[in-house]
Design a protein around this motif. Structure first.
Motif, PDB file in Angstrom:
ATOM      1  N   PRO A 138       1.140  -1.172   0.404  1.00 52.37           N
ATOM      2  CA  PRO A 138      -0.019  -0.013   0.382  1.00 52.37           C
ATOM      3  C   PRO A 138       0.614   1.110  -0.092  1.00 52.37           C
ATOM      4  N   GLY A 139       0.463   2.349  -0.699  1.00 52.80           N
ATOM      5  CA  GLY A 139       0.819   3.984  -0.005  1.00 52.80           C
ATOM      6  C   GLY A 139       0.353   3.911   1.090  1.00 52.80           C
ATOM      7  N   PRO A 140       0.926   5.588   2.107  1.00 54.12           N
ATOM      8  CA  PRO A 140       0.666   5.212   3.273  1.00 54.12           C
ATOM      9  C   PRO A 140      -0.657   5.834   3.541  1.00 54.12           C
ATOM     10  N   GLY A 141      -1.088   5.460   4.108  1.00 51.19           N
ATOM     11  CA  GLY A 141      -2.144   5.620   4.408  1.00 51.19           C
ATOM     12  C   GLY A 141      -3.004   5.325   6.040  1.00 51.19           C
ATOM     13  N   GLN A 142      -4.044   5.607   6.641  1.00 54.70           N
ATOM     14  CA  GLN A 142      -4.658   5.638   8.047  1.00 54.70           C
ATOM     15  C   GLN A 142      -4.781   4.445   8.891  1.00 54.70           C
ATOM     16  N   PHE A 143      -4.936   3.048   7.830  1.00 55.80           N
ATOM     17  CA  PHE A 143      -5.198   2.123   7.952  1.00 55.80           C
ATOM     18  C   PHE A 143      -4.125   0.908   7.375  1.00 55.80           C
ATOM     19  N   VAL A 144      -2.925   1.411   7.478  1.00 60.56           N
ATOM     20  CA  VAL A 144      -2.137   1.044   6.574  1.00 60.56           C
ATOM     21  C   VAL A 144      -1.403   0.428   8.242  1.00 60.56           C
ATOM     22  N   ASN A 145      -0.912  -0.732   7.796  1.00 64.05           N
ATOM     23  CA  ASN A 145      -0.050  -1.243   9.497  1.00 64.05           C
ATOM     24  C   ASN A 145      -1.346  -1.871  10.237  1.00 64.05           C
ATOM     25  N   GLU A 146      -2.519  -1.225  10.627  1.00 60.11           N
ATOM     26  CA  GLU A 146      -4.210  -1.947  11.125  1.00 60.11           C
ATOM     27  C   GLU A 146      -3.854  -3.484  10.079  1.00 60.11           C
ATOM     28  N   SER A 147      -5.085  -4.269  10.124  1.00 60.47           N
ATOM     29  CA  SER A 147      -5.455  -4.864   9.794  1.00 60.47           C
ATOM     30  C   SER A 147      -6.341  -5.244   8.218  1.00 60.47           C
ATOM     31  N   LEU A 148      -6.710  -3.930   8.739  1.00 59.42           N
ATOM     32  CA  LEU A 148      -6.916  -3.351   7.216  1.00 59.42           C
ATOM     33  C   LEU A 148      -5.797  -3.456   6.057  1.00 59.42           C
ATOM     34  N   GLY A 149      -4.042  -3.317   6.650  1.00 62.11           N
ATOM     35  CA  GLY A 149      -3.354  -3.033   6.045  1.00 62.11           C
ATOM     36  C   GLY A 149      -2.451  -2.899   6.228  1.00 62.11           C
ATOM     37  N   ASN A 150      -2.516  -4.838   5.933  1.00 60.63           N
ATOM     38  CA  ASN A 150      -0.887  -5.678   6.624  1.00 60.63           C
ATOM     39  C   ASN A 150      -1.654  -6.521   5.944  1.00 60.63           C
ATOM     40  N   LEU A 151       0.079  -7.365   5.696  1.00 62.19           N
ATOM     41  CA  LEU A 151      -0.022  -8.660   4.692  1.00 62.19           C
ATOM     42  C   LEU A 151      -0.867  -9.770   5.112  1.00 62.19           C
ATOM     43  N   PHE A 175      -7.049   9.400  14.430  1.00 58.37           N
ATOM     44  CA  PHE A 175      -8.405   7.577  15.229  1.00 58.37           C
ATOM     45  C   PHE A 175      -7.138   6.967  14.360  1.00 58.37           C
ATOM     46  N   HIS A 176      -6.252   7.182  14.367  1.00 58.98           N
ATOM     47  CA  HIS A 176      -4.894   6.315  13.765  1.00 58.98           C
ATOM     48  C   HIS A 176      -3.919   6.324  14.524  1.00 58.98           C
ATOM     49  N   LYS A 177      -3.550   6.919  15.932  1.00 59.57           N
ATOM     50  CA  LYS A 177      -2.655   6.816  15.358  1.00 59.57           C
ATOM     51  C   LYS A 177      -0.474   5.706  15.685  1.00 59.57           C
ATOM     52  N   HIS A 178      -0.684   6.430  14.778  1.00 58.09           N
ATOM     53  CA  HIS A 178       0.458   5.539  14.236  1.00 58.09           C
ATOM     54  C   HIS A 178       1.649   5.226  13.010  1.00 58.09           C
ATOM     55  N   ASN A 179       2.287   5.012  12.332  1.00 60.13           N
ATOM     56  CA  ASN A 179       2.793   5.646  11.458  1.00 60.13           C
ATOM     57  C   ASN A 179       2.337   5.090   9.900  1.00 60.13           C
ATOM     58  N   TYR A 180       1.765   5.655   9.181  1.00 63.21           N
ATOM     59  CA  TYR A 180       0.932   5.183   8.204  1.00 63.21           C
ATOM     60  C   TYR A 180       1.648   4.865   6.493  1.00 63.21           C
ATOM     61  N   TYR A 181       3.631   4.446   7.128  1.00 57.90           N
ATOM     62  CA  TYR A 181       3.887   4.467   5.973  1.00 57.90           C
ATOM     63  C   TYR A 181       4.126   2.782   6.279  1.00 57.90           C
ATOM     64  N   GLU A 228      -5.039  11.987  -3.017  1.00 60.41           N
ATOM     65  CA  GLU A 228      -6.096  13.072  -2.699  1.00 60.41           C
ATOM     66  C   GLU A 228      -5.614  12.262  -1.120  1.00 60.41           C
ATOM     67  N   LYS A 229      -5.077  13.801  -0.214  1.00 56.97           N
ATOM     68  CA  LYS A 229      -4.789  13.071   0.708  1.00 56.97           C
ATOM     69  C   LYS A 229      -6.196  13.659   1.819  1.00 56.97           C
ATOM     70  N   GLY A 230      -7.519  14.255   1.503  1.00 59.87           N
ATOM     71  CA  GLY A 230      -8.302  14.161   2.260  1.00 59.87           C
ATOM     72  C   GLY A 230      -7.914  15.741   2.791  1.00 59.87           C
ATOM     73  N   ASN A 231      -8.598  14.609   4.735  1.00 60.97           N
ATOM     74  CA  ASN A 231      -8.709  15.741   6.016  1.00 60.97           C
ATOM     75  C   ASN A 231      -8.455  14.993   6.996  1.00 60.97           C
ATOM     76  N   THR A 232      -8.503  15.318   7.781  1.00 59.21           N
ATOM     77  CA  THR A 232      -8.710  15.057   8.955  1.00 59.21           C
ATOM     78  C   THR A 232      -9.615  14.112   9.532  1.00 59.21           C
ATOM     79  N   LEU A 233     -10.081  14.875   8.853  1.00 57.41           N
ATOM     80  CA  LEU A 233     -11.613  13.418   9.803  1.00 57.41           C
ATOM     81  C   LEU A 233     -11.977  12.573   8.944  1.00 57.41           C
ATOM     82  N   LEU A 234     -11.572  12.854   7.686  1.00 58.52           N
ATOM     83  CA  LEU A 234     -12.337  11.143   6.943  1.00 58.52           C
ATOM     84  C   LEU A 234     -11.728  10.803   6.485  1.00 58.52           C
TER      85      LEU A 234
END
Length: 377
Positions: free
Chosen positions: A129-142, A265-271, A355-361
């Motif tokens: 994935p590219g960087p994102g709020q769900f990356v390194n969570e259950s929706l964004g891991n191998l 809402f997602h306090k971790h590394n997004y990379y 599109e970075k969106g915003n810190t809410l969505l």
């Protein structure tokens, strides 16, 4: 006396050579394979050879697509990929030459649909994935990426993060290009007056080298925005790992730079912490124009008419089908040339907007829930 003897010897030598040349005949060749046109398979050896019919020797030369590959009497050819090959043999001596040309057709390997074939994904080959709020969570891991395998009514969901983030998957058979739509890909878009689409670009590939891996040429399924003047072809973006809970910076090949921003809402590394390179990531592809905006006070991201996944597309009748459909006839190569594909073996989906969106969505990041071969009912 010595001069006369020398002249005599030269005369005898010339006479012997002349007789030999006069008696020599052009090559009378016996080819091991007689035909001109033949069909073979990837990674299957063809043994070409030539001999003489009358005992008179000659020189051998074998060319593959115009390049000399052997000067022996034989040449073993094993095609590494599908395609059409020209093999030319030439025999020659001082009296003449003989040539013969073979055209070898090697079709793309096809894994046929069998009685136990499934219409759903059976293999996830790669996920980055590219960087994102769900990356390194259950929706964004191998492990999460593997959950899109199987019946879409029971599969999980994987997030592809920012622009370029991708997943590559396949079926237990080759997908056949039939009339109309061939592939269905599921996401989680929202329609209505407050649409939320996260358009993903779909690419396909054939297993032309027959090794069962997605390492062959990719073709984009050109959607409604492919020829939009705001769409950028051959786009490149490079993300830098902040190595912590911080905005992820990026630069691109258009001279731009920016960030993908973290939220509370997602306090971790997004990379992606499982990426092979933990310093920088570069993605390449087609960049779709932004469709980010507002309907009154509500932020929206509008869908495109057709040709993208995770998009509540009107032309797909997403409200009824609950998937985006794709026709293999839309395939184009890296130069935009239409490519005729009878079958495909691999599918790649990547986030098409930056599109970075915003810190809410959060950012616009394509989600994939599963896929289906529409040729299997």
């Amino acid at each position: 006396m010595k001069k006369s003897y020398l002249i005599l010897m030269l005369s005898i030598t010339t006479l012997i050579y002349s007789c030999k040349k006069d008696n020599e005949v052009a090559p009378d060749v016996n080819l091991f394979i007689k035909g001109e046109n033949m069909t073979s398979k990837v990674n299957t050896k063809i043994a070409f050879a030539a001999g003489t019919n009358n005992g008179v020797g000659f020189n051998h030369q074998w060319k593959l697509d115009g390049k000399i590959v052997s000067t022996a009497y034989n040449f073993d050819f094993t095609p590494a990929t599908a395609g059409t090959y020209v093999i030319e043999y030439t025999a020659s001596n001082s009296a003449g030459s003989f040539s013969h040309k073979y055209t070898v057709s090697v079709p793309v390997p096809v894994v046929a649909i069998g009685p136990n074939s499934t219409k759903f994904i059976t293999t996830v080959f790669d996920y980055l994935p590219g960087p994102g709020q769900f990356v390194n969570e259950s929706l964004g891991n191998l492990a999460g990426a593997q959950k899109i395998i199987g019946d879409v009514s029971q599969t999980g969901l994987v997030s592809l993060g920012g622009f370029g983030g991708y997943v590559i998957f396949g079926f237990d058979h080759s997908v056949v290009n039939n009339a109309g739509a061939d592939l269905a890909i599921y996401g989680n878009p929202i329609g209505g007056t407050t649409p939320w689409a996260e358009p993903g670009i779909v690419m396909v590939s054939q297993d032309v080298n027959g090794n069962g891996k997605p390492d062959d040429e990719w073709y984009e399924l050109a959607g409604s925005e492919y020829n939009n003047p705001l769409t950028i072809k051959n786009y490149e973006i490079t993300y830098t790992n902040p190595k912590g809970f911080a905005n992820v910076s990026w630069t691109d090949n258009q001279g731009n730079s920016g960030t993908y921003d973290v939220n509370n809402f997602h306090k971790h590394n997004y990379y992606p912490e499982f990426a092979p390179n933990q310093e920088k990531l570069t993605f390449k592809g087609t960049l779709l124009p932004s469709s980010w905006g507002k309907n009154g006070s509500i932020f929206i991201n509008s869908a495109f008419p057709w040709g993208y996944t995770d998009s509540w597309s009107a032309d797909d009748d997403y409200a009824t089908k609950r998937y985006n459909s794709f026709d293999l006839d839309w395939a184009v190569d890296k130069n935009g040339k239409k490519i005729a594909l009878n079958t495909i073996d691999f599918v790649k989906v990547y986030t098409g907007q930056r599109e970075k969106g915003n810190t809410l969505l959060g950012e616009i990041s394509t989600e994939v829930k599963g896929a289906m071969d529409l040729g299997i009912k």
